[in-house]
Design an enzyme around this catalytic site. Structure first.
Site, short mmCIF file in Angstrom:
data_model
loop_
_atom_site.label_atom_id
_atom_site.label_comp_id
_atom_site.label_asym_id
_atom_site.label_seq_id
_atom_site.Cartn_x
_atom_site.Cartn_y
_atom_site.Cartn_z
N ASP A 51 0.83 -1.20 0.00
CA ASP A 51 0.00 0.00 0.00
C ASP A 51 0.86 1.25 0.00
OD1 ASP A 51 -2.51 -1.41 0.12
OD2 ASP A 51 -2.00 -1.89 2.19
N THR A 63 -1.70 -2.14 4.76
CA THR A 63 -2.85 -2.00 5.64
C THR A 63 -3.72 -3.22 5.38
OG1 THR A 63 -3.97 -0.65 3.95
CG2 THR A 63 -2.82 0.52 5.70
N HIS A 69 -7.63 -10.77 6.05
CA HIS A 69 -6.29 -11.31 6.31
C HIS A 69 -6.23 -12.08 7.64
CE1 HIS A 69 -4.56 -9.16 2.86
NE2 HIS A 69 -5.50 -8.28 3.14
N ASP A 97 0.10 -13.57 1.75
CA ASP A 97 0.73 -12.52 2.56
C ASP A 97 2.10 -12.98 3.06
OD1 ASP A 97 -1.53 -10.95 2.24
OD2 ASP A 97 -2.35 -11.44 4.21
#
Length: 164
Positions: A51, A63, A69, A97
């Site tokens: 981001d 974020t 997430h 992630d």
């Protein structure tokens, strides 16, 4: 429990959820600017399209929405309908992630994850508290971290297989 919307309405609502320029991203952009940092939004050249990328400090900020997430906080709730589908989708997000953070780390970038609960909701941190934590982490120049409602903690980095 059945969904309160029909399939077409639910689909329309889900498509309307933005992936950029969200309220939490806008709040963080304001905080970074107030601290005097220069940054690039949605850095396409880096894994995971962070981001915010602060090239001068070789660090990136994500974020993360607590639901999407899977953050262990009051904002994450297991969906009552199509539970298996949603848990599989969220688990895929979590794995992606981890992979993106590991790739960034291998490339020499530090990573900060700021959870949605720290930026909005009943337990959000104050602007002053967030500014202090942002400045502390960015200027320290070492390690990766995450910020939630409980403050800042170290971010665990998993290794990538040698084949990647």
């Amino acid at each position: 429990m059945a969904d309160v919307h029909d399939k077409a309405t639910r689909s329309k609502n889900m498509r309307a959820i933005g992936t950029r320029d969200t309220a939490i991203e806008k709040r963080l952009a304001t905080l970074l600017t107030e601290c005097g940092f220069t940054w690039t939004a949605q850095e396409k050249t880096l894994p995971g399209r962070p981001d915010f990328a602060l090239h001068d400090y070789r660090c990136v900020i994500f974020t993360h929405g607590c639901f999407w997430h899977h953050h262990d906080c009051y904002l994450f709730k297991v969906p009552a309908t199509r539970t298996a589908f949603w848990l599989a989708k969220i688990a895929g997000n979590v794995e992606r992630d981890k992979r993106d953070v590991a790739r960034l780390h291998q490339l020499g970038w530090r990573v900060l994850i700021i959870w949605e609960c720290a930026l909005r909701g009943r337990e959000k941190l104050s602007d002053r508290g967030l500014n202090e934590r942002l400045e502390e982490w960015i200027c320290a120049g070492e390690g990766s971290a995450q910020i939630g409602t409980q403050g800042m903690s170290q971010l665990a980095i998993t290794s990538l297989p040698d084949t990647m």
